[in-house]
Structure formats: structure tokens, C-alpha cells
Design a protein around this motif. Structure first.
Motif, mmCIF file in Angstrom:
data_model
loop_
_atom_site.group_PDB
_atom_site.id
_atom_site.type_symbol
_atom_site.label_atom_id
_atom_site.label_comp_id
_atom_site.label_asym_id
_atom_site.label_seq_id
_atom_site.Cartn_x
_atom_site.Cartn_y
_atom_site.Cartn_z
ATOM 1 N N LEU A 70 -11.335 -5.973 6.707
ATOM 2 C CA LEU A 70 -12.120 -5.358 5.706
ATOM 3 C C LEU A 70 -11.768 -4.243 4.905
ATOM 4 O O LEU A 70 -11.601 -3.313 5.784
ATOM 5 C CB LEU A 70 -13.536 -5.417 6.178
ATOM 6 C CG LEU A 70 -14.701 -4.705 5.289
ATOM 7 C CD1 LEU A 70 -14.916 -5.514 3.996
ATOM 8 C CD2 LEU A 70 -16.025 -4.432 5.863
ATOM 9 N N PRO A 71 -11.239 -4.417 3.755
ATOM 10 C CA PRO A 71 -10.865 -3.213 3.195
ATOM 11 C C PRO A 71 -11.756 -2.084 2.780
ATOM 12 O O PRO A 71 -12.846 -2.517 2.133
ATOM 13 C CB PRO A 71 -9.763 -3.727 2.158
ATOM 14 C CG PRO A 71 -10.493 -4.970 1.713
ATOM 15 C CD PRO A 71 -11.142 -5.536 2.781
ATOM 16 N N VAL A 72 -11.679 -1.016 3.053
ATOM 17 C CA VAL A 72 -12.728 0.198 2.862
ATOM 18 C C VAL A 72 -12.060 1.549 2.171
ATOM 19 O O VAL A 72 -10.921 2.003 2.697
ATOM 20 C CB VAL A 72 -13.396 0.586 3.971
ATOM 21 C CG1 VAL A 72 -14.387 1.602 3.683
ATOM 22 C CG2 VAL A 72 -13.927 -0.571 4.856
ATOM 23 N N LEU A 73 -12.464 1.740 0.970
ATOM 24 C CA LEU A 73 -12.078 3.041 0.415
ATOM 25 C C LEU A 73 -13.219 4.045 0.835
ATOM 26 O O LEU A 73 -14.258 4.077 0.498
ATOM 27 C CB LEU A 73 -12.170 2.994 -1.451
ATOM 28 C CG LEU A 73 -11.704 3.887 -2.164
ATOM 29 C CD1 LEU A 73 -10.481 4.401 -2.011
ATOM 30 C CD2 LEU A 73 -12.388 3.880 -3.519
ATOM 31 N N ASP A 74 -12.741 4.577 1.735
ATOM 32 C CA ASP A 74 -13.236 5.683 2.695
ATOM 33 C C ASP A 74 -13.878 6.681 2.020
ATOM 34 O O ASP A 74 -13.148 7.742 1.353
ATOM 35 C CB ASP A 74 -12.369 5.871 3.793
ATOM 36 C CG ASP A 74 -13.437 6.467 4.892
ATOM 37 O OD1 ASP A 74 -14.787 6.209 4.771
ATOM 38 O OD2 ASP A 74 -13.006 7.319 5.819
ATOM 39 N N LEU A 75 -15.310 6.713 1.670
ATOM 40 C CA LEU A 75 -15.894 8.030 1.353
ATOM 41 C C LEU A 75 -16.842 8.578 2.615
ATOM 42 O O LEU A 75 -18.045 7.990 2.566
ATOM 43 C CB LEU A 75 -16.821 7.648 0.031
ATOM 44 C CG LEU A 75 -16.039 7.057 -1.093
ATOM 45 C CD1 LEU A 75 -16.704 6.987 -2.278
ATOM 46 C CD2 LEU A 75 -14.870 8.169 -1.628
ATOM 47 N N PRO A 76 -16.294 9.343 3.323
ATOM 48 C CA PRO A 76 -17.017 9.928 4.704
ATOM 49 C C PRO A 76 -18.324 10.266 4.456
ATOM 50 O O PRO A 76 -18.516 11.098 3.482
ATOM 51 C CB PRO A 76 -16.157 10.493 5.377
ATOM 52 C CG PRO A 76 -14.899 10.382 4.746
ATOM 53 C CD PRO A 76 -15.156 10.117 3.420
ATOM 54 N N LEU A 77 -19.335 9.788 5.070
ATOM 55 C CA LEU A 77 -20.729 10.654 5.279
ATOM 56 C C LEU A 77 -20.840 11.925 5.894
ATOM 57 O O LEU A 77 -19.650 12.266 6.816
ATOM 58 C CB LEU A 77 -21.625 9.835 6.022
ATOM 59 C CG LEU A 77 -22.231 8.525 5.159
ATOM 60 C CD1 LEU A 77 -22.704 7.592 6.278
ATOM 61 C CD2 LEU A 77 -23.319 8.735 4.164
ATOM 62 N N GLN A 78 -21.467 12.998 5.712
ATOM 63 C CA GLN A 78 -21.660 14.173 6.152
ATOM 64 C C GLN A 78 -22.632 14.316 7.201
ATOM 65 O O GLN A 78 -22.504 15.306 8.068
ATOM 66 C CB GLN A 78 -21.592 15.220 5.071
ATOM 67 C CG GLN A 78 -20.831 15.095 3.896
ATOM 68 C CD GLN A 78 -19.377 15.418 4.307
ATOM 69 O OE1 GLN A 78 -19.049 16.221 4.995
ATOM 70 N NE2 GLN A 78 -18.538 14.412 3.895
ATOM 71 N N SER A 79 -23.121 13.342 7.629
ATOM 72 C CA SER A 79 -24.111 13.389 8.504
ATOM 73 C C SER A 79 -24.414 12.030 9.225
ATOM 74 O O SER A 79 -23.927 11.013 8.746
ATOM 75 C CB SER A 79 -25.637 13.934 8.033
ATOM 76 O OG SER A 79 -26.079 12.969 7.041
ATOM 77 N N PRO A 80 -24.675 12.059 10.602
ATOM 78 C CA PRO A 80 -24.757 10.761 11.193
ATOM 79 C C PRO A 80 -25.832 9.688 10.413
ATOM 80 O O PRO A 80 -26.836 10.230 9.815
ATOM 81 C CB PRO A 80 -25.275 11.194 12.732
ATOM 82 C CG PRO A 80 -24.747 12.410 12.665
ATOM 83 C CD PRO A 80 -25.033 13.163 11.345
ATOM 84 N N VAL A 81 -25.380 8.272 10.597
ATOM 85 C CA VAL A 81 -26.405 7.309 10.403
ATOM 86 C C VAL A 81 -27.329 6.701 11.505
ATOM 87 O O VAL A 81 -26.692 6.533 12.580
ATOM 88 C CB VAL A 81 -25.667 6.505 9.449
ATOM 89 C CG1 VAL A 81 -26.622 5.023 9.300
ATOM 90 C CG2 VAL A 81 -25.038 6.747 8.426
ATOM 91 N N ILE A 82 -28.321 6.594 11.283
ATOM 92 C CA ILE A 82 -29.176 5.809 12.110
ATOM 93 C C ILE A 82 -29.914 4.881 11.663
ATOM 94 O O ILE A 82 -30.833 4.830 10.709
ATOM 95 C CB ILE A 82 -30.401 6.790 12.853
ATOM 96 C CG1 ILE A 82 -29.923 8.246 13.439
ATOM 97 C CG2 ILE A 82 -31.306 6.106 13.819
ATOM 98 C CD1 ILE A 82 -30.883 9.056 14.017
ATOM 99 N N ALA A 83 -29.593 3.613 12.017
ATOM 100 C CA ALA A 83 -30.004 2.306 11.597
ATOM 101 C C ALA A 83 -31.495 2.316 11.385
ATOM 102 O O ALA A 83 -32.180 2.547 12.346
ATOM 103 C CB ALA A 83 -29.485 1.206 12.204
ATOM 104 N N GLY A 84 -31.912 1.825 10.134
ATOM 105 C CA GLY A 84 -33.350 1.847 9.996
ATOM 106 C C GLY A 84 -34.173 3.180 9.637
ATOM 107 O O GLY A 84 -35.278 3.091 9.154
ATOM 108 N N GLN A 85 -33.123 4.216 9.487
ATOM 109 C CA GLN A 85 -33.862 5.505 9.288
ATOM 110 C C GLN A 85 -33.140 6.139 8.181
ATOM 111 O O GLN A 85 -32.214 6.923 8.462
ATOM 112 C CB GLN A 85 -33.797 6.455 10.636
ATOM 113 C CG GLN A 85 -34.541 5.856 11.644
ATOM 114 C CD GLN A 85 -34.710 6.931 12.789
ATOM 115 O OE1 GLN A 85 -34.443 8.133 12.621
ATOM 116 N NE2 GLN A 85 -34.804 6.515 14.102
ATOM 117 N N PRO A 86 -33.807 5.884 6.816
ATOM 118 C CA PRO A 86 -33.371 6.406 5.637
ATOM 119 C C PRO A 86 -33.359 7.841 5.664
ATOM 120 O O PRO A 86 -34.152 8.488 6.234
ATOM 121 C CB PRO A 86 -33.874 5.764 4.540
ATOM 122 C CG PRO A 86 -35.125 5.408 5.200
ATOM 123 C CD PRO A 86 -34.859 5.028 6.368
ATOM 124 N N SER A 87 -32.339 8.663 5.069
ATOM 125 C CA SER A 87 -32.202 10.027 4.892
ATOM 126 C C SER A 87 -31.668 10.507 3.757
ATOM 127 O O SER A 87 -30.804 10.064 3.208
ATOM 128 C CB SER A 87 -31.277 10.620 6.117
ATOM 129 O OG SER A 87 -31.206 12.069 6.071
#
Length: 334
Positions: A70-87
């Protein structure tokens, strides 16, 4: 270099977007259409159930590796992701992914943009000023030239049903005041044009839904048909559109009725969405008409309630990818 590769913005990383993107790649890796995810590589890898992901620098490289990873143009997040918990902490990156995908489509580097679902509330908390994806993309593409009637107009497709909306995300009580001859005509012109250019229908037939039961019953159940919708239909016909109606909505969506038109113009959200989801709940597609770029999306939301459980279905996203590729090919050939 122009390619047939599509850009696919990841949407809200705490929703089902990363999971269904990984599943869509697994389903399409051997056949295409080829796409490049635009978003956080780590969240895609975590949600992908073992799917191999690979960072790429652009769509040409994505096309080369698509069969393997799966090719990804990586735009990294600056904080962790918790599935089901939008932020709202993810808002800036979500917006950047959409902007990046739209920019690639505007430049011609990719054939079109497919957008995974976003949640509006976390974006609003971060200052996002648009009602949703559609309006934001209209703003992003506004400076670009576009021949013909300009959108955005939202279309939902399922099977042989193509339904467009005059009003979208507003209360049912506010719809009558929001309708005008000009607004209906504008949506009708964009729809008729897109049926030709994007769907390859040489002489499109446009059905126009009534607002009130029984098309207003001659004014007894409301005057919107008499005062607004009928004049709009007449204006569309004067502009060369084969528009018919207004027709009672309760008799517009069965198979025999659908055979009489190529697209139907609906007055409000549920008037279009209910028949689309009854016809194909899992495979409906949202298409934005009247933009200088191709844009489709799955016809569902972020699915926070099932995110991270591995049970999200990619059907609608896969259908959106196929439709984006088909529309891009038609525009390229014209």
C-alpha cells in the motif's frame, strides 16, 4: 508526469478510514485502480491487519509499488491515535491531507481524489470553518478554471440511481425557505452537464422531485411546487435540459420509474439518501459534481463505534475508487 493513479486522503485516523483503505488495497492490488494513500503511515500500518505499507514520494512511485504494498504519501501525525476516539489534535493533519490530495489533483499529478470520511466536530473545535468536505474542496479548487456550470453539487449513486441534492446538511424545517428557482436551476445544470461529461450519457434525462406529498396537491399541501419548482423546471428546459417534474418523491425510485431518467434532482438530504441506501446500503458512492477535479467518497461516516475492531466493510470505498477512475478516464478522453 501525469498518471492514472488516484490520491486517497485518509480522513479521520481514529475512524475506519485507515482500515478500509488497507482492505481496499488488498482487494485491488492485482487489478487496480491504482491509488496512493495520503496520510499518516503509522496509523495505516496499525489499522491494516498486517497489510504491507510503503512510503512513496509521489504517484509515479506509487504506481510502481502498488502490487506489492500500500503506497503512502506520509504526512505524520503529531499525537497518538486511539481508535474510536476522535481528537481535535489531529485536525491540522486531516486538513493537510485533504489539501495535499486536492493539490495533486489540481496539478494533474493524480487522476482524481477519493476522500475517506472525516468527523466535523473535532475539526470545528480546531477552527475549521466549512460544513464539510464538499464545501472545503469547492474553496480549495475555486481559483482553477472550469468549463460549464460550476458546483459543488452532491450526487449519491447506487446501482442505476444517480441522485443529486439541492439542499444538503440542513434541517428539514429550513428547506422550504432555502429553495429558490435559481438554486434548483443551478443544481440541475451542473447535474445535466456531469451526466454528459462524467457519466458518458449523451442526452441525459433529469427527473425533478417535488418537495411536498403528492407534488403539493395543486397547492393544497404547499405552494413550493407552484411557486418555485415548476418555474425552475421550465427554466431548465429553456436552457436545453430534458428536465421533467416535479414528481411525487414516493413514486420516483422504484425500478420502472428509474428506467425513465438518468438522474434525479432531490430537494433535501433524506429524499435522496434513503432510496440510495435502500438500493445498496454498502456500496453507495458520494460524488462531487461541477469541480475542476474528480472527487468521490464512500457514502458513510467515520464509524467510530466500530473503529479498531477489524470489522469495517470497504465496499463503498472500493466503489468510490472505481467510480473516480471511470470519471477521470472519461474526462481525459473528452
Amino acid at each position: 508526469m501525469k498518471t492514472d493513479t488516484l490520491a486517497l486522503s485518509v480522513g479521520d485516523p481514529a475512524g475506519v478510514g485507515p482500515e478500509i483503505i488497507a482492505k481496499a488495497w488488498a482487494a485491488l492490488r492485482e487489478t487496480g485502480p491504482v491509488f496512493m494513500a495520503v496520510g499518516d503511515l503509522q496509523s495505516l500500518a496499525a489499522a491494516g491487519g498486517g497489510v504491507k505499507v510503503r512510503p512513496v514520494t509521489g504517484p509515479v512511485e506509487a504506481a510502481r509499488v502498488f502490487a506489492e504494498a500500500l503506497p503512502v504519501l506520509d504526512l505524520p501525525l503529531q499525537s497518538p491515535v486511539i481508535a474510536g476516539q476522535p481528537s481535535s489534535a489531529h485536525a491540522a493533519q486531516i486538513i493537510r491531507c485533504i489539501e495535499t490530495g486536492a493539490g495533486l489533483a489540481l496539478s494533474g499529478a493524480v487522476a482524481g481524489l477519493v476522500t475517506a470520511p472525516i468527523a466535523k466536530a473535532p475539526l470545528y473545535e480546531a477552527g475549521f470553518k466549512f460544513p464539510g468536505h464538499t464545501e472545503f474542496l469547492a474553496e480549495l479548487t475555486a481559483p482553477a478554471p472550469y468549463e460549464g456550470a460550476r458546483g459543488p453539487v452532491m450526487m449519491l449513486t447506487a446501482g442505476d440511481l444517480r441522485a443529486t441534492l439541492v439542499t444538503i446538511h440542513q434541517s428539514v424545517g429550513s428547506v422550504p425557505a432555502a429553495l429558490s428557482v435559481e438554486r434548483i436551476v443551478e443544481a440541475g445544470l451542473v447535474t445535466a452537464q456531469a451526466l454528459k461529461t462524467d457519466f458518458g450519457i449523451a442526452a441525459p434525462r433529469l427527473a425533478v422531485a417535488a418537495l411536498n406529498p403528492h407534488a403539493g396537491e395543486g397547492g393544497a399541501l404547499g405552494r413550493e411546487e407552484i411557486d418555485t419548482i415548476i418555474p425552475a423546471v421550465e427554466a431548465l428546459r429553456a436552457r436545453g435540459v430534458d428536465a421533467r417534474g416535479p414528481s411525487p418523491a414516493d413514486s420516483l425510485f422504484h425500478p420502472d420509474a428509474r428506467a425513465t431518467y438518468d438522474g434525479v434532482l432531490c430537494m433535501y438530504h433524506d429524499q435522496a439518501l434513503i432510496p440510495v441506501k435502500m438500493l445498496d446500503f454498502w456500496g453507495g458512492v458520494n460524488v462531487t459534481l461541477g469541480l475542476p477535479i474528480v472527487r468521490t467518497s464512500p457514502d458513510h461516516g467515520t464509524g467510530f463505534d466500530i473503529a479498531g475492531r477489524g470489522i469495517a466493510r470497504p465496499d463503498s470505498l472500493i466503489a468510490a475508487i472505481h467510480l473516480a477512475a471511470q470519471i477521470a478516464a472519461r474526462r481525459s478522453a473528452s
